[in-house]
Design a protein around this motif. Structure first.
Motif, PDB file in Angstrom:
ATOM      1  N   ARG A  20      64.508  50.077  53.537  1.00 52.14           N
ATOM      2  CA  ARG A  20      63.518  49.296  54.285  1.00 52.14           C
ATOM      3  C   ARG A  20      62.615  48.535  53.313  1.00 52.14           C
ATOM      4  O   ARG A  20      62.248  47.382  53.551  1.00 52.14           O
ATOM      5  N   GLY A  21      62.250  49.183  52.204  1.00 49.20           N
ATOM      6  CA  GLY A  21      61.440  48.509  51.203  1.00 49.20           C
ATOM      7  C   GLY A  21      62.151  47.304  50.615  1.00 49.20           C
ATOM      8  O   GLY A  21      61.535  46.281  50.318  1.00 49.20           O
ATOM      9  N   ASP A  23      61.874  44.486  53.118  1.00 47.24           N
ATOM     10  CA  ASP A  23      60.525  43.909  53.098  1.00 47.24           C
ATOM     11  C   ASP A  23      60.325  43.012  51.880  1.00 47.24           C
ATOM     12  O   ASP A  23      59.698  41.954  51.963  1.00 47.24           O
ATOM     13  N   LYS A  45      62.028  39.638  52.312  1.00 51.37           N
ATOM     14  CA  LYS A  45      61.600  38.845  53.464  1.00 51.37           C
ATOM     15  C   LYS A  45      61.084  37.469  53.078  1.00 51.37           C
ATOM     16  O   LYS A  45      61.504  36.448  53.640  1.00 51.37           O
ATOM     17  N   ASN A  85      66.869  49.593  60.170  1.00 47.90           N
ATOM     18  CA  ASN A  85      66.637  48.558  59.168  1.00 47.90           C
ATOM     19  C   ASN A  85      67.300  47.228  59.532  1.00 47.90           C
ATOM     20  O   ASN A  85      66.747  46.157  59.272  1.00 47.90           O
ATOM     21  N   PHE A 101      65.057  45.063  61.596  1.00 47.77           N
ATOM     22  CA  PHE A 101      63.994  44.402  60.839  1.00 47.77           C
ATOM     23  C   PHE A 101      64.537  43.160  60.128  1.00 47.77           C
ATOM     24  O   PHE A 101      63.888  42.113  60.098  1.00 47.77           O
ATOM     25  N   SER A 102      65.730  43.281  59.554  1.00 50.10           N
ATOM     26  CA  SER A 102      66.347  42.145  58.870  1.00 50.10           C
ATOM     27  C   SER A 102      66.587  40.995  59.831  1.00 50.10           C
ATOM     28  O   SER A 102      66.276  39.832  59.544  1.00 50.10           O
ATOM     29  N   ASN A 150      63.370  39.245  60.858  1.00 52.51           N
ATOM     30  CA  ASN A 150      62.876  38.357  59.800  1.00 52.51           C
ATOM     31  C   ASN A 150      63.597  37.019  59.822  1.00 52.51           C
ATOM     32  O   ASN A 150      62.987  35.964  59.654  1.00 52.51           O
ATOM     33  N   SER A 207      62.359  46.057  44.822  1.00 52.84           N
ATOM     34  CA  SER A 207      62.290  46.475  46.216  1.00 52.84           C
ATOM     35  C   SER A 207      60.873  46.661  46.718  1.00 52.84           C
ATOM     36  O   SER A 207      60.511  46.192  47.779  1.00 52.84           O
ATOM     37  N   ASP A 208      60.054  47.385  45.974  1.00 51.93           N
ATOM     38  CA  ASP A 208      58.717  47.685  46.473  1.00 51.93           C
ATOM     39  C   ASP A 208      57.615  47.349  45.481  1.00 51.93           C
ATOM     40  O   ASP A 208      56.468  47.720  45.660  1.00 51.93           O
TER      41      ASP A 208
END
Length: 272
Positions: free
Chosen positions: A26-27, A30, A33, A67, A70-71, A74, A242-243
């Motif tokens: 998930r990170g 994000d 994105k 996940n 979310f993709s 976006n 990633s994060d």
């Protein structure tokens, strides 16, 4: 007598499921994105789809969610914004999303957790993304995150010599990627886009501790595969973690941007 509850088989599966253990992925989503939004804003040309009523998206390697949702969201937001800015009319664009993973994927769980107020029609497409999955020139956007490091099979020629193992895995990865690119070049419409996020390299000492059908490629290896395939040309390269911490060995190594040329009929852009 003292007893300890260890749970039913079903509860164990839930604890060990992808849904419960995919926060890192998930990170990654994000972190990618903004890159996806920027690329859609710059590269998607609505005039190429002047008569388009339905915009088709495929998420390759979707697993069981959440996940993948979310993709997709976006991408939808970025596409709608692009069309809103580009067009003066209020044409309502519909979306079709194809969720792909191998045939053993739990599509029942995936569709069980589809967003109730989603803005798209959903379809499941079981099968390997290393081969054709959909009709020719049927996709406007293809997305794949943390899936393409998985090989189609463990290299048969693997031995105990580290140099030969590395060569075998690289060879298998190159063959798989060539098949992937050729298949997508047929499926993506002229002017369509494709975004791909792949993990970076694992520390050597960790690699020696396990043997799985996965290969974390280097940027130059990707470039060689793409050039040999001749369906795509590289336009630019972007790097992203990633994060933002940089602590995980599975952070995306880079995001490439490309334009495809398939038999003179297909042009598209995608990232690594």
């Amino acid at each position: 007598m003292a007893l300890r509850y260890v749970g039913t088989e079903a509860s164990k599966m839930r604890r060990n499921s992808y849904t419960k253990n995919s926060s890192y992925q998930r990170g990654v989503i994000d972190a990618a994105k903004l890159h996806i939004q920027s690329a859609i804003a710059k590269k998607l040309q609505p005039e190429n789809f002047a008569t388009l009523d339905a915009f088709s998206i495929a998420d390759l390697g979707c697993s069981v969610g959440p996940n993948t949702f979310f993709s997709v969201q976006n991408i939808l937001e970025a596409v709608k914004l692009k069309y809103k800015i580009h067009e003066s009319n209020t044409r309502i664009l519909e979306f079709q999303v194809f969720f792909n993973d191998h045939s053993m994927n739990d599509f029942n769980t995936l569709f069980k957790y589809l967003p109730p107020y989603r803005e798209f029609c959903a379809s499941g497409v079981p099968g390997s993304f290393y081969s054709r999955l959909l009709l020719r020139a049927s996709l406007h956007f293809v997305h794949s995150s943390y899936s393409l490091h998985w090989l189609s099979q463990v290299p048969k020629e693997v031995t105990n010599r580290k140099e030969e193992i590395t060569k075998a895995y690289l060879s298998q990865h190159a063959m798989d990627m060539a098949n992937f690119l050729s298949a997508r070049a047929e499926e993506v419409v002229p002017g369509g886009l494709m975004t791909i996020v792949v993990p970076g390299l694992i520390d050597e000492e960790k690699v020696d501790s396990f043997n799985i059908p996965a290969y974390c490629t280097r940027p130059q290896e990707l470039e060689a595969v793409i050039q040999k395939n001749e369906c795509f040309t590289i336009e630019s390269i972007e790097f992203a973690l990633s994060d933002g911490t940089g602590h995980s060995p599975w952070a995306p190594r880079c995001i490439f941007q490309h334009k495809s040329h398939y038999s003179g009929i297909n042009k598209g852009t995608f990232w690594w």
